[in-house]
Design an enzyme around this catalytic site. Structure first.
Site, PDB file in Angstrom:
ATOM      1  N   ARG A   1     -21.643   5.397 -26.456  1.00 11.76           N
ATOM      2  CA  ARG A   1     -22.058   5.753 -27.441  1.00 11.76           C
ATOM      3  C   ARG A   1     -23.921   6.133 -26.661  1.00 11.76           C
ATOM      4  NH1 ARG A   1     -18.865   1.318 -29.296  1.00 11.76           N
ATOM      5  NH2 ARG A   1     -17.861   2.482 -31.186  1.00 11.76           N
TER       6      ARG A   1
ATOM      7  N   ASP B   1     -17.630  -2.398 -37.234  1.00  8.20           N
ATOM      8  CA  ASP B   1     -17.172  -3.853 -36.184  1.00  8.20           C
ATOM      9  C   ASP B   1     -17.176  -4.917 -36.758  1.00  8.20           C
ATOM     10  OD1 ASP B   1     -18.637  -2.002 -33.569  1.00  8.20           O
ATOM     11  OD2 ASP B   1     -20.129  -1.901 -35.004  1.00  8.20           O
TER      12      ASP B   1
ATOM     13  N   ARG C   1     -13.965  -4.062 -38.628  1.00  7.35           N
ATOM     14  CA  ARG C   1     -13.015  -5.012 -37.641  1.00  7.35           C
ATOM     15  C   ARG C   1     -12.140  -5.830 -37.196  1.00  7.35           C
ATOM     16  NH1 ARG C   1     -15.117   0.196 -33.251  1.00  7.35           N
ATOM     17  NH2 ARG C   1     -13.848   1.721 -34.110  1.00  7.35           N
TER      18      ARG C   1
ATOM     19  N   HIS D   1     -24.077  -0.778 -32.000  1.00 12.47           N
ATOM     20  CA  HIS D   1     -23.111  -0.297 -32.053  1.00 12.47           C
ATOM     21  C   HIS D   1     -22.596   0.242 -30.742  1.00 12.47           C
ATOM     22  CE1 HIS D   1     -20.108   0.704 -33.944  1.00 12.47           C
ATOM     23  NE2 HIS D   1     -20.100   2.612 -34.245  1.00 12.47           N
TER      24      HIS D   1
END
Length: 322
Positions: free
Chosen positions: A92, A152, A155, A179
């Site tokens: 990212r 996250d 998840r 993140h």
């Protein structure tokens, strides 16, 4: 209808994430008006038509329409999902310069409209782009929010629910930090139905700390696995964005792990990063400061350091070019 009569959301970027968010908003009926903006106006207009055709089957009436930056003037919330996507093999953070340049232009146009609402940023690297949006916009820090580690956290709750065989809604566990690759789980505060996860591990035959480490690795690397298989992640983050949107528009005071500005919390300053935050109609009204273990605090500080070192030279360069 006047501005005060409706909840008006503007979406900038109708790619995979943006269009999935729009579809999730239709299904949950969170806003009365949803305006879509994209450089590819044909794509955005096609989405608007398609979504409006689904409104007879939705729980509440949402009017979708094509728009431009002038429509941001009366928006309660502007959601930014525009920008380059993460490609297989890319982190990212690799996206930082190209997406920051894109955001500089977008935010400038939005603010020129007279926008005075809340920004919700979902493009990557989300923490850095949220900070940049705050800088570019001049809005108060509590009215610029990033999606942070909400996905996250979703998840890890799902994977822990699978592991312990309970409903994910009864699992409470946070992922905080960037993140991305330096994020971390807060196992010291994780619980299932109020029972601490460490206690559960100790008292459950066949369960181990090694399993938790593997679960976290799967959480951290989930995006890479999904991108390798289907090219992008969008359904999970779309649901996370609707959750944040609902918390804002319905003034919920919900605690969500969004990217929020730290001003001394967790011993960090002048950074946007994923932490549990109170989200309501004002934006982020408070930061929930958990007492981290020494190891967790060290990992969190490292995560912030990586974000700052990545962001500072790029942001300085773009601001100097203004």
């Amino acid at each position: 209808m006047s501005k005060k009569d409706v909840n008006r959301v503007v979406l900038v970027g109708t790619g995979f994430v943006g269009s999935s968010y729009a579809f999730a908003m239709l299904n949950q009926g969170v806003a009365e008006e949803f305006i879509m903006i994209d450089l590819n106006r044909d794509k955005a207009e096609g989405d608007v038509m398609d979504l409006n055709h689904g409104t007879p089957f939705a729980p509440h009436r949402t009017k979708f329409r094509l728009g431009d930056y002038s429509d941001c003037k009366d928006a309660d919330l502007v959601v930014l999902t525009a920008g380059a996507n993460q490609k297989p093999g890319e982190t990212r953070l690799d996206l930082v310069e190209k997406n920051m340049k894109i955001f500089h232009g977008i935010v400038k146009e939005i603010m020129a409209s007279g926008f005075d609402g809340i920004f919700l940023v979902a493009a990557n690297p989300v923490d850095i782009l949220t900070y940049a949006t705050w800088k570019f916009s001049g809005l108060p820090k509590h009215r610029v929010i990033g999606s942070g580690t909400i996905l996250d956290t979703g998840r890890v709750r799902f994977m822990l629910s699978d592991y312990f065989e309970v409903d994910p809604r009864n699992v409470h566990s946070y992922i905080i930090g960037e993140h991305g690759d330096t994020e971390l789980p807060v196992w010291s505060h994780a619980n299932v139905g109020g029972k601490n996860i460490m206690e559960l591990i100790e008292n459950s035959p066949g369960k181990s700390m090694e399993d938790l480490d593997e679960i976290f690795t799967n959480v951290r690397d989930a995006a890479y696995e999904i991108i390798n298989r289907k090219g992008a992640t969008f359904y999970g983050i779309a649901m996370g964005l609707v959750r944040i949107t609902k918390a804002i528009l319905e003034d919920e005071n919900s605690i969500l792990t969004v990217s929020a500005y730290l001003d001394g919390e967790y011993n960090e300053k002048d950074v946007y990063v994923g932490v549990p935050s109170v989200v309501n109609r004002k934006g982020v009204s408070d930061i929930l400061e958990l007492k981290l273990s020494d190891d967790e605090q060290a990992k969190f500080s490292h995560s912030v350091k990586v974000l700052k070192e990545t962001m500072d030279p790029v942001l300085t360069k773009i601001l100097a070019e203004k």
